[in-house]
Design a protein around this motif. Structure first.
Motif, PDB file in Angstrom:
ATOM      1  N   UNK A 218       0.853  -1.183   0.000  1.00 37.17           N
ATOM      2  CA  UNK A 218       0.000   0.000   0.000  1.00 37.17           C
ATOM      3  C   UNK A 218       0.889   1.233   0.000  1.00 37.17           C
ATOM      4  N   UNK A 219       0.849   2.001  -1.071  1.00 41.20           N
ATOM      5  CA  UNK A 219       1.779   3.110  -1.258  1.00 41.20           C
ATOM      6  C   UNK A 219       1.628   4.160  -0.170  1.00 41.20           C
ATOM      7  N   UNK A 220       0.392   4.479   0.198  1.00 44.51           N
ATOM      8  CA  UNK A 220       0.202   5.539   1.197  1.00 44.51           C
ATOM      9  C   UNK A 220       0.860   5.180   2.519  1.00 44.51           C
ATOM     10  N   UNK A 221       0.833   3.909   2.886  1.00 42.33           N
ATOM     11  CA  UNK A 221       1.445   3.496   4.152  1.00 42.33           C
ATOM     12  C   UNK A 221       2.963   3.641   4.106  1.00 42.33           C
ATOM     13  N   UNK A 222       3.556   3.240   2.973  1.00 41.64           N
ATOM     14  CA  UNK A 222       5.007   3.384   2.837  1.00 41.64           C
ATOM     15  C   UNK A 222       5.410   4.854   2.822  1.00 41.64           C
ATOM     16  N   UNK A 223       4.676   5.638   2.066  1.00 38.78           N
ATOM     17  CA  UNK A 223       4.972   7.060   1.970  1.00 38.78           C
ATOM     18  C   UNK A 223       4.878   7.728   3.338  1.00 38.78           C
ATOM     19  N   UNK A 224       3.819   7.411   4.072  1.00 43.12           N
ATOM     20  CA  UNK A 224       3.628   8.001   5.401  1.00 43.12           C
ATOM     21  C   UNK A 224       4.740   7.587   6.359  1.00 43.12           C
ATOM     22  N   UNK A 225       5.212   6.348   6.238  1.00 44.04           N
ATOM     23  CA  UNK A 225       6.279   5.861   7.115  1.00 44.04           C
ATOM     24  C   UNK A 225       7.537   6.725   6.980  1.00 44.04           C
ATOM     25  N   UNK A 231      10.291  13.439   9.771  1.00 42.24           N
ATOM     26  CA  UNK A 231       9.741  14.492  10.636  1.00 42.24           C
ATOM     27  C   UNK A 231      10.171  14.295  12.089  1.00 42.24           C
ATOM     28  N   UNK A 232      10.257  13.027  12.532  1.00 44.40           N
ATOM     29  CA  UNK A 232      10.652  12.747  13.918  1.00 44.40           C
ATOM     30  C   UNK A 232      12.086  13.182  14.196  1.00 44.40           C
ATOM     31  N   UNK A 233      12.905  13.279  13.134  1.00 47.04           N
ATOM     32  CA  UNK A 233      14.287  13.728  13.296  1.00 47.04           C
ATOM     33  C   UNK A 233      14.435  15.234  13.070  1.00 47.04           C
ATOM     34  N   UNK A 263      -1.125  13.404   7.871  1.00 50.87           N
ATOM     35  CA  UNK A 263       0.132  14.092   7.593  1.00 50.87           C
ATOM     36  C   UNK A 263       0.520  15.032   8.730  1.00 50.87           C
ATOM     37  N   UNK A 264       1.827  15.119   9.044  1.00 49.63           N
ATOM     38  CA  UNK A 264       2.287  16.168   9.962  1.00 49.63           C
ATOM     39  C   UNK A 264       1.992  17.537   9.345  1.00 49.63           C
ATOM     40  N   UNK A 265       1.860  18.547  10.179  1.00 53.17           N
ATOM     41  CA  UNK A 265       1.554  19.885   9.664  1.00 53.17           C
ATOM     42  C   UNK A 265       2.847  20.573   9.233  1.00 53.17           C
ATOM     43  N   UNK A 266       3.338  20.179   8.071  1.00 48.24           N
ATOM     44  CA  UNK A 266       4.538  20.772   7.487  1.00 48.24           C
ATOM     45  C   UNK A 266       4.224  21.143   6.040  1.00 48.24           C
ATOM     46  N   UNK A 267       4.924  22.137   5.498  1.00 50.12           N
ATOM     47  CA  UNK A 267       4.658  22.524   4.109  1.00 50.12           C
ATOM     48  C   UNK A 267       5.143  21.468   3.118  1.00 50.12           C
TER      49      UNK A 267
END
Length: 452
Positions: A218-225, A231-233, A263-267
């Motif tokens: 599932x592409x969305x899951x990989x992309x989100x990962x 973002x965590x870094x 999605x995290x709130x980033x541009x």
């Protein structure tokens, strides 16, 4: 009839196939070589044909490895037309102008910073050359026979690879020759599926992924990962992106994640003039893709489209977390290099590869685990994490190539395999011979193949 491969044989770039029948000469695709230096040098060689005798060029689609040599051919004296679909015409204009601009800029930068062995470095072609080539484009609809002369007619049939892409079906004195160009997926993300063809005496088929099967993730899951990890870094995620098709697919999936509140709130930026223009072509040809008006509205509200140089520079220099899609997809040039100049040596950042990387490209170097990457005349330590999502591929895998072939009513007299690195092409040849029991061969550069 005689068929000669002047590119796209033993490699996935530089696609050019010359078909000769009596005194008529037709070039199917007119692509630029990319990747390995030995291949790129071929772009400077004149084709072994008299351009005064070349009657016509037919494009399967707009990608640079299928259209990017047109400005050179026109500059060298080709005076004929270039036939293509309407969407291919619009995308080819965008791609060629961008290519001319990048080559001008690369030559200018090489001369300014003295990292060229040529004195001076000159572009392969410039914007003016690209504009001249664009004037030769003439468009036709899908599924309509077009008469070339009393003996030859052709039609375009949807191949599902990118917007406007098509199989080229030629009828030469009653013999049917099919050129696949690049074949899309059986279940494409944004486009209608490729169409089947019932009859052919000869088939030329691509083999980009002739040795592999795409995984069903599932592409969305990989992309989100990868987005969450970066973002965590506190880092920046750079996605080198092909501006046509791939950029629009990624934006679509990002818009889905945004609608789902994941999605995290980033541009998020699409920093690619060509990508912005290609996205506008999608809006123009609403019947040629599967996006709804709601999808398009959501996509445009998810990503900021950047064209201006000054805006691009400010985003490059902004160190806050963000997601950036920037060309080129194989990192052979374009604005992505300016991001990597700032970000590639910082381990908190990530680079996400989302497409095929030809041998000899910087993208292939990243995937191979190289410790350094050379651009702008110097070497950069690779400390950013490098990830890849294979499921974005716009090319059919082995099973999908066989699916398309199996729908011919009877075996062609000969199937010629091109547009693949040697291992991929050989693997597809073995599979076709084993499963279909068809006569086939792997095309070799500059070999002549006589068609009965």
């Amino acid at each position: 009839m005689k068929l000669t491969f002047l590119g796209g044989a033993g490699t996935v770039t530089g696609s050019k196939a010359l078909l000769e029948s009596d005194y008529t000469k037709i070039l199917i695709d007119c692509g630029l070589f990319q990747g390995l230096k030995e291949l790129r040098r071929k772009n400077w060689d004149n084709l072994p044909i008299n351009l005064d005798e070349l009657d016509l060029i037919i494009l399967t689609h707009a990608h640079l490895d299928h259209s990017g040599y047109l400005p050179i051919l026109v500059k060298n004296g080709y005076k004929g037309k270039v036939y293509c679909t309407k969407a291919t015409r619009d995308l080819t204009e965008i791609i060629l102008l961008d290519s001319g601009k990048i080559q001008e800029e690369d030559a200018r930068r090489a001369n300014k910073y003295s990292y060229t062995s040529h004195d001076p470095a000159i572009p392969l072609y410039d914007i003016e050359d690209a504009q001249s080539a664009i004037t030769r484009l003439k468009t036709f609809d899908l599924n309509t026979w077009i008469k070339i002369n009393d003996d030859i007619k052709f039609q375009f049939i949807n191949s599902g690879h990118i917007l406007g892409s098509a199989f080229v079906v030629l009828n030469v004195k009653g013999k049917i020759i099919v050129f696949s160009g690049d074949i899309g997926r059986k279940e494409p993300i944004l486009l209608p599926k490729y169409e089947y063809i019932e009859k052919a005496d000869y088939v030329v088929i691509e083999s980009t992924y002739g040795n592999r099967l795409h995984k069903n993730r599932i592409i969305t899951e990989e992309l989100l990962r990868y987005i969450k990890l970066t973002y965590s870094k506190g880092g920046i995620l750079v996605i080198p992106s092909f501006s046509v098709e791939r950029a629009q697919e990624i934006i679509y999936f990002l818009s889905v994640l945004k609608r789902e509140g994941k999605l995290p709130k980033i541009p998020i930026y699409l920093d690619s003039p060509m990508g912005v223009n290609a996205t506008e072509v999608y809006l123009k040809y609403k019947n040629a893709h599967t996006l709804t008006d709601e999808d398009i509205k959501s996509m445009l509200s998810t990503v900021q489209l950047i064209s201006g140089v000054n805006t691009s520079k400010s985003i490059v220099n902004d160190e806050k977390p963000k997601i950036v899609l920037a060309g080129s997809g194989m990192i052979t040039g374009g604005r992505v290099l300016h991001y990597l100049d700032k970000l590639i040596s910082d381990e908190k950042n990530s680079i996400l590869i989302v497409g095929y990387q030809a041998e000899g490209t910087r993208g292939r170097s990243l995937l191979s685990g190289d410790s350094e990457l050379k651009f702008f005349g110097k070497y950069y330590k690779i400390k950013a994490e490098v990830f890849k999502i294979n499921e974005f591929s716009g090319h059919a895998d082995q099973s999908e190539l066989l699916d398309w072939l199996q729908h011919f009513n009877e075996p062609p007299k000969l199937t010629l395999i091109n547009h693949g690195e040697p291992h991929q092409s050989q693997a597809l040849k073995v599979k076709i011979k084993t499963d279909l029991k068809w006569k086939c061969t792997v095309a070799k550069m500059n070999n002549e193949y006589y068609l009965d």
